[in-house]
Design a protein around this motif. Structure first.
Motif, PDB file in Angstrom:
ATOM      1  N   LYS A  57       1.567  -1.009   4.333  1.00  0.00           N
ATOM      2  CA  LYS A  57       2.241   0.063   3.583  1.00  0.00           C
ATOM      3  C   LYS A  57       3.707   0.057   3.984  1.00  0.00           C
ATOM      4  O   LYS A  57       4.054   0.468   5.080  1.00  0.00           O
ATOM      5  CB  LYS A  57       1.600   1.412   3.876  1.00  0.00           C
ATOM      6  CG  LYS A  57       0.171   1.461   3.350  1.00  0.00           C
ATOM      7  CD  LYS A  57      -0.351   2.782   2.961  1.00  0.00           C
ATOM      8  CE  LYS A  57       0.455   3.664   2.131  1.00  0.00           C
ATOM      9  NZ  LYS A  57       0.302   3.628   0.706  1.00  0.00           N
ATOM     10  N   ARG A  61       5.096   4.388  -1.699  1.00  0.00           N
ATOM     11  CA  ARG A  61       4.686   3.835  -2.993  1.00  0.00           C
ATOM     12  C   ARG A  61       4.376   2.349  -2.971  1.00  0.00           C
ATOM     13  O   ARG A  61       3.858   1.823  -3.945  1.00  0.00           O
ATOM     14  CB  ARG A  61       5.765   4.117  -4.035  1.00  0.00           C
ATOM     15  CG  ARG A  61       5.903   5.592  -4.384  1.00  0.00           C
ATOM     16  CD  ARG A  61       6.895   5.804  -5.504  1.00  0.00           C
ATOM     17  NE  ARG A  61       8.265   5.533  -5.100  1.00  0.00           N
ATOM     18  CZ  ARG A  61       9.108   6.437  -4.635  1.00  0.00           C
ATOM     19  NH1 ARG A  61       8.725   7.672  -4.506  1.00  0.00           N
ATOM     20  NH2 ARG A  61      10.338   6.103  -4.307  1.00  0.00           N
ATOM     21  N   THR A  62       4.719   1.657  -1.899  1.00  0.00           N
ATOM     22  CA  THR A  62       4.597   0.201  -1.888  1.00  0.00           C
ATOM     23  C   THR A  62       3.579  -0.260  -0.860  1.00  0.00           C
ATOM     24  O   THR A  62       3.769  -0.054   0.339  1.00  0.00           O
ATOM     25  CB  THR A  62       5.971  -0.447  -1.575  1.00  0.00           C
ATOM     26  OG1 THR A  62       6.952   0.095  -2.446  1.00  0.00           O
ATOM     27  CG2 THR A  62       5.893  -1.954  -1.735  1.00  0.00           C
ATOM     28  N   ARG A  64       1.472  -3.747   0.229  1.00  0.00           N
ATOM     29  CA  ARG A  64       1.335  -5.196   0.085  1.00  0.00           C
ATOM     30  C   ARG A  64       0.064  -5.611   0.808  1.00  0.00           C
ATOM     31  O   ARG A  64      -0.408  -4.914   1.711  1.00  0.00           O
ATOM     32  CB  ARG A  64       2.545  -5.893   0.705  1.00  0.00           C
ATOM     33  CG  ARG A  64       3.853  -5.537   0.020  1.00  0.00           C
ATOM     34  CD  ARG A  64       5.046  -5.863   0.848  1.00  0.00           C
ATOM     35  NE  ARG A  64       5.431  -7.257   0.727  1.00  0.00           N
ATOM     36  CZ  ARG A  64       6.585  -7.732   1.176  1.00  0.00           C
ATOM     37  NH1 ARG A  64       7.449  -6.946   1.772  1.00  0.00           N
ATOM     38  NH2 ARG A  64       6.873  -9.007   1.050  1.00  0.00           N
TER      39      ARG A  64
END
Length: 171
Positions: A57, A61-62, A64
């Motif tokens: 994290k 919002r992102t 991977r």
């Protein structure tokens, strides 16, 4: 075993054959645990590629997903991965996500990523191995390849992401 695991095996073999690299397939009793499969194959765990799917994290919002590849006698250093991605959190992916992204069941995950959503990071000690062993997307078959050929084919990001088994910031 789900059929896609065998598709991943076939994809790997096709890649190896098309690349004209030397490799050896090793059939053995079904086993996914690193120490046990190393004993079946007859080599030290340091020559194995341990493959772990991580959830990274970066911010709220992102998220991977990273396939971390470390020597079989070491652990993934989650703090090192967190620093590498400047992330807020790094943890192990849930089994369903790991299986979907790795296209293999637990214990058979390859040190290759065939999914664009799964970033591949390998420890330098993995690519430096003259002999690198890993399960070939099947519990009953392993593969032997050189670390150099692995690096050339898989094209991992090579970063220090392992810690000794006794270090606390680990798997």
């Amino acid at each position: 075993m789900p059929e896609h695991a065998y598709d991943t095996h076939d994809h790997l073999i096709s890649l190896l054959d098309a690349s004209s690299v030397d490799y050896r397939l090793i059939d053995h009793e079904p086993e996914g645990a690193t120490e046990a499969v190393c004993a079946l194959r007859g080599h030290p765990a340091s020559e194995a590629a341990k493959c772990i799917v991580l959830r990274v994290k970066v911010d709220r919002r992102t998220t991977r997903h990273v396939l971390a590849v470390v020597p079989g006698d070491r652990r993934v250093d989650l703090d090192a991965v967190r620093a590498l991605f400047a992330a807020r959190y790094v943890g192990f992916s849930d089994p369903q996500t790991a299986e979907r992204l790795a296209r293999a069941v637990p214990g058979t995950v390859l040190p290759f990523s065939f999914d664009p959503d799964l970033e591949l990071v390998a420890d330098p000690d993995v690519v430096a191995q003259p002999r690198l062993y890993f399960n070939a997307a099947r519990l009953d078959r392993s593969l032997l390849i050189s670390g150099a050929d692995y690096e050339r084919l898989a094209k991992p990001r090579v970063e220090r992401i392992s810690a000794s088994a006794s270090e606390s910031a680990a798997e």
